[in-house]
Design an enzyme around this catalytic site. Structure first.
Site, mmCIF file in Angstrom:
data_model
loop_
_atom_site.group_PDB
_atom_site.id
_atom_site.type_symbol
_atom_site.label_atom_id
_atom_site.label_comp_id
_atom_site.label_asym_id
_atom_site.label_seq_id
_atom_site.Cartn_x
_atom_site.Cartn_y
_atom_site.Cartn_z
ATOM 1 N N CYS A 1 1.820 1.052 7.982
ATOM 2 C CA CYS A 1 1.076 1.490 6.801
ATOM 3 C C CYS A 1 -0.090 2.383 7.194
ATOM 4 O O CYS A 1 -0.519 3.220 6.410
ATOM 5 C CB CYS A 1 0.582 0.285 6.019
ATOM 6 S SG CYS A 1 1.944 -0.543 5.201
ATOM 7 N N GLU B 1 0.829 -1.215 0.000
ATOM 8 C CA GLU B 1 0.000 0.000 0.000
ATOM 9 C C GLU B 1 0.857 1.256 0.000
ATOM 10 O O GLU B 1 0.486 2.271 -0.591
ATOM 11 C CB GLU B 1 -1.008 0.005 1.156
ATOM 12 C CG GLU B 1 -0.450 -0.229 2.542
ATOM 13 C CD GLU B 1 -0.387 -1.704 2.903
ATOM 14 O OE1 GLU B 1 0.323 -2.437 2.191
ATOM 15 O OE2 GLU B 1 -1.007 -2.118 3.900
ATOM 16 N N CYS C 1 -0.951 -2.934 8.003
ATOM 17 C CA CYS C 1 -0.327 -3.159 9.310
ATOM 18 C C CYS C 1 -0.343 -1.871 10.130
ATOM 19 O O CYS C 1 -0.472 -0.774 9.604
ATOM 20 C CB CYS C 1 1.105 -3.662 9.145
ATOM 21 S SG CYS C 1 2.228 -2.438 8.470
ATOM 22 N N ALA D 1 18.515 -28.979 -8.223
ATOM 23 C CA ALA D 1 19.095 -28.759 -9.555
ATOM 24 C C ALA D 1 19.336 -30.132 -10.162
ATOM 25 O O ALA D 1 20.252 -30.844 -9.749
ATOM 26 C CB ALA D 1 20.399 -27.973 -9.439
HETATM 27 N N1 NDP Z 1 22.199 -30.889 -7.743
HETATM 28 C C1 NDP Z 1 21.850 -30.434 -6.537
HETATM 29 O O1 NDP Z 1 20.912 -29.640 -6.398
HETATM 30 C C2 NDP Z 1 22.608 -30.901 -5.352
HETATM 31 C C3 NDP Z 1 23.402 -32.030 -5.416
HETATM 32 N N2 NDP Z 1 24.044 -32.476 -4.300
HETATM 33 C C4 NDP Z 1 24.814 -33.721 -4.399
HETATM 34 O O2 NDP Z 1 24.249 -34.658 -3.513
HETATM 35 C C5 NDP Z 1 25.252 -35.584 -3.105
HETATM 36 C C6 NDP Z 1 25.161 -35.822 -1.616
HETATM 37 O O3 NDP Z 1 23.961 -36.495 -1.339
HETATM 38 P P1 NDP Z 1 23.544 -36.892 0.143
HETATM 39 O O4 NDP Z 1 24.608 -37.747 0.731
HETATM 40 O O5 NDP Z 1 22.159 -37.372 0.112
HETATM 41 O O6 NDP Z 1 23.677 -35.488 0.827
HETATM 42 P P2 NDP Z 1 23.044 -34.789 2.097
HETATM 43 O O7 NDP Z 1 23.663 -33.442 2.081
HETATM 44 O O8 NDP Z 1 21.590 -34.896 2.121
HETATM 45 O O9 NDP Z 1 23.700 -35.554 3.339
HETATM 46 C C7 NDP Z 1 23.233 -36.803 3.753
HETATM 47 C C8 NDP Z 1 23.830 -37.133 5.104
HETATM 48 O O10 NDP Z 1 23.355 -36.207 6.080
HETATM 49 C C9 NDP Z 1 23.052 -36.904 7.298
HETATM 50 N N3 NDP Z 1 21.617 -36.754 7.490
HETATM 51 C C10 NDP Z 1 21.051 -35.558 7.822
HETATM 52 N N4 NDP Z 1 19.726 -35.687 7.929
HETATM 53 C C11 NDP Z 1 19.419 -36.971 7.669
HETATM 54 C C12 NDP Z 1 18.206 -37.705 7.648
HETATM 55 N N5 NDP Z 1 17.024 -37.130 7.937
HETATM 56 N N6 NDP Z 1 18.253 -39.008 7.322
HETATM 57 C C13 NDP Z 1 19.422 -39.592 7.045
HETATM 58 N N7 NDP Z 1 20.611 -38.948 7.060
HETATM 59 C C14 NDP Z 1 20.611 -37.650 7.381
HETATM 60 C C15 NDP Z 1 23.544 -38.301 7.114
HETATM 61 O O11 NDP Z 1 24.905 -38.314 7.476
HETATM 62 P P3 NDP Z 1 25.478 -38.485 8.982
HETATM 63 O O12 NDP Z 1 25.950 -39.861 9.084
HETATM 64 O O13 NDP Z 1 26.606 -37.497 9.039
HETATM 65 O O14 NDP Z 1 24.424 -38.158 9.969
HETATM 66 C C16 NDP Z 1 23.455 -38.499 5.622
HETATM 67 O O15 NDP Z 1 24.335 -39.468 5.122
HETATM 68 C C17 NDP Z 1 26.571 -35.002 -3.529
HETATM 69 O O16 NDP Z 1 27.055 -35.746 -4.621
HETATM 70 C C18 NDP Z 1 26.238 -33.588 -3.925
HETATM 71 O O17 NDP Z 1 27.080 -33.145 -4.963
HETATM 72 C C19 NDP Z 1 23.939 -31.818 -3.118
HETATM 73 C C20 NDP Z 1 23.169 -30.694 -3.015
HETATM 74 C C21 NDP Z 1 22.438 -30.148 -4.119
HETATM 75 N N1 AOF Z 2 25.192 -29.117 -8.420
HETATM 76 C C1 AOF Z 2 24.431 -27.985 -8.497
HETATM 77 C C2 AOF Z 2 24.106 -27.246 -7.336
HETATM 78 N N2 AOF Z 2 24.535 -27.676 -6.133
HETATM 79 C C3 AOF Z 2 24.541 -26.870 -4.904
HETATM 80 O O1 AOF Z 2 25.533 -25.851 -4.919
HETATM 81 C C4 AOF Z 2 26.461 -26.070 -3.840
HETATM 82 C C5 AOF Z 2 27.815 -25.439 -4.113
HETATM 83 O O2 AOF Z 2 27.730 -24.137 -3.584
HETATM 84 P P1 AOF Z 2 28.930 -23.075 -3.633
HETATM 85 O O3 AOF Z 2 30.199 -23.777 -3.225
HETATM 86 O O4 AOF Z 2 28.542 -21.987 -2.687
HETATM 87 O O5 AOF Z 2 28.986 -22.588 -5.067
HETATM 88 C C6 AOF Z 2 26.446 -27.565 -3.738
HETATM 89 O O6 AOF Z 2 26.998 -28.080 -2.577
HETATM 90 C C7 AOF Z 2 24.951 -27.814 -3.778
HETATM 91 O O7 AOF Z 2 24.301 -27.399 -2.592
HETATM 92 N N3 AOF Z 2 23.370 -26.110 -7.477
HETATM 93 C C8 AOF Z 2 22.957 -25.659 -8.707
HETATM 94 O O8 AOF Z 2 22.279 -24.610 -8.796
HETATM 95 N N4 AOF Z 2 23.264 -26.363 -9.823
HETATM 96 C C9 AOF Z 2 23.981 -27.514 -9.778
HETATM 97 O O9 AOF Z 2 24.240 -28.095 -10.853
HETATM 98 ZN ZN ZN Z 3 2.321 -2.419 6.238
#
Ligand code: NDP
Ligand code: AOF
Ligand code: ZN
Length: 378
Positions: A104, A62, A95, A177
């Site tokens: 506001c 607003e 608000c 992603a």
């Molecule tokens: N393309 C994308 O958008 C993204 C891709 N990635 C990719 O993902 C991959 C990693 O995958 P991931 O291992 O699943 O990563 P996460 O970051 O989800 O970590 C998983 C770990 O976190 C802990 N954890 C936390 N909360 C939970 C829960 N509720 N249940 C079970 N474990 C939990 C466990 O480890 P602990 O034993 O320590 O408790 C588990 O092994 C990498 O290769 C990375 O590059 C990652 C982010 C974004």
């Molecule tokens: N691989 C992937 C993503 N991955 C995310 O970006 C993080 C890396 O962050 P930084 O080190 O701050 O640049 C990585 O750990 C994961 O959370 N993001 C995206 O937009 N596109 C991609 O293909």
């Molecule tokens: Zn307001």
């Protein structure tokens, strides 16, 4: 200011006026604050000004509409409108409190507008509702008929924001992603980069809005992410989200996310425990977290789940994701990690149903060679 964009539009009645205000509201971004839109009309129904809330720390809808209205009147020597004859339409009750911006109600009183119509009562407790304050100052203030407000879409603008607020937790945005075949990393864990530079810039803009970015230990150990919010040139922005690591394994001493002022390690798998620790604002053993969050306040208002798949699935499965940005890159990995894995969902009736979110420039956009899909949780 969007005054000129809707000039020459005339409203047919309250539902029409609210539909225009809703269209304004949907230009905003979701997060710590609700989407809000406003328009100002002349007695003949002509739309004179409009505004929307662009997110936490910026002018309320607003106030933006009133600025456009005042500017329009000042620049128009022959056709200025008497504020007392004009009507302010808002999707949310104005608000009456000073948050990151002033009340506001004061801006409305100063404008000289004497008729105010709003769709949804402000649910923000004793500080929120400004209708009573305006009425006590003699203004004609009313809530539009609920059915008309619903048909105009005003009632459906902020359901998840209200749910988050009622639960006392921050608004939760998720990032995914992925490749065309729904994978976020190859078998060997490599994932940088699946999406192109335009997608990653958008992801950076989302980082810049939030108080905290949550990743699992798996992502920390595989990617060693910095988790900083950066501008288009890759420079760190002045306000940085707090990196939060969820999981039991140790965060390596040299981890990049330790580079900022504060970070948090929650050695637990339960998203609710992470939320409790964030809202308590407490220090966790061996880590530091700021008592004031980057965008103000003692509690985080908006957090981002950046992955990986294990952590994202835990939040999604717990119903704690409010909106999802899904960046779809045109590549097929063929094998590797799925972006989401909810093994307890074993039959079609278990499926989670999301809806395309019209907020923020529409639900589907092209970012370079990628497609960005913006979803709202139901
Ligand atoms: N393309 C994308 O958008 C993204 C891709 N990635 C990719 O993902 C991959 C990693 O995958 P991931 O291992 O699943 O990563 P996460 O970051 O989800 O970590 C998983 C770990 O976190 C802990 N954890 C936390 N909360 C939970 C829960 N509720 N249940 C079970 N474990 C939990 C466990 O480890 P602990 O034993 O320590 O408790 C588990 O092994 C990498 O290769 C990375 O590059 C990652 C982010 C974004
Ligand atoms: N691989 C992937 C993503 N991955 C995310 O970006 C993080 C890396 O962050 P930084 O080190 O701050 O640049 C990585 O750990 C994961 O959370 N993001 C995206 O937009 N596109 C991609 O293909
Ligand atoms: Zn307001």
């Amino acid at each position: 200011m969007s005054t000129l964009e809707i000039a020459d539009t005339t409203i047919a009645g309250p539902e029409d006026a609210l539909a225009l205000a809703v269209a304004q509201a949907l230009r905003g971004v979701r997060g710590a604050n609700p989407l809000v839109g406003a328009i100002i009309t002349a007695p003949d129904g002509r739309v004179l000004a409009s505004g929307y809330h662009r997110g936490r720390g910026t002018a309320h809808a607003e106030v933006e509409a009133l600025a456009g209205f005042n500017g329009f009147n000042e620049s128009s020597s022959t056709s200025g409108f008497d504020p007392a004859d004009s009507t302010l339409w808002i999707t949310l009750e104005p608000c009456d409190h000073t948050g990151t911006t002033g009340p506001c109600t004061e801006a409305i009183l100063a404008s000289g507008i004497r008729t105010v119509r709003y769709a949804v009562a402000d649910p923000t407790g004793p500080d929120g509702g400004g209708a009573a304050r305006l009425r006590s100052a003699g203004l004609d203030v009313g809530q539009v008929d609920a059915e008309q407000a619903r048909r105009a879409g005003a009632a459906d603008l902020n359901p998840r924001w209200m749910l988050a607020r009622d639960s006392g937790r921050p608004f939760v945005t998720a990032h995914l992603a992925q490749s065309l075949d729904g994978r976020v990393a190859a078998v060997d864990g490599t994932s940088q980069w699946i999406t192109g530079p335009e997608s990653r810039r958008h992801a950076q803009s989302v980082r810049s809005r939030v108080d905290a970015i949550i990743v699992g230990t798996g992502t920390v150990l595989t990617d060693d992410p910095r988790l900083t919010a950066r501008d288009a040139a890759g420079r760190d922005l002045p306000r940085q989200p707090v990196p939060v690591v969820q999981g039991r394994r140790a965060v390596p001493a040299g981890a990049a996310l330790r580079g900022g002022d504060s970070w948090l390690h929650v050695e637990d798998h339960d998203p609710q425990v992470v939320l409790d620790r964030l809202t308590a604002g407490d220090n966790a053993a061996g880590t530091t977290v700021s008592s004031a969050w980057p965008h103000g306040g003692t509690r985080p208002g908006h957090v981002l789940i950046e992955g990986g798949p294990t952590v994202l699935s835990a939040w999604m499965g717990a119903g704690l994701v409010d909106e999802l940005f899904l960046y779809q890159a045109p590549l097929i990995l063929g094998s590797g990690l799925a972006g989401l894995d909810l093994p307890q969902h074993t039959t079609l009736s278990h499926a989670l149903h999301l809806t395309l979110d019209a907020a923020e420039n529409g639900a589907i956009s092209r970012l370079g060679d990628d497609v960005l899909l913006h979803y709202a949780a139901p």
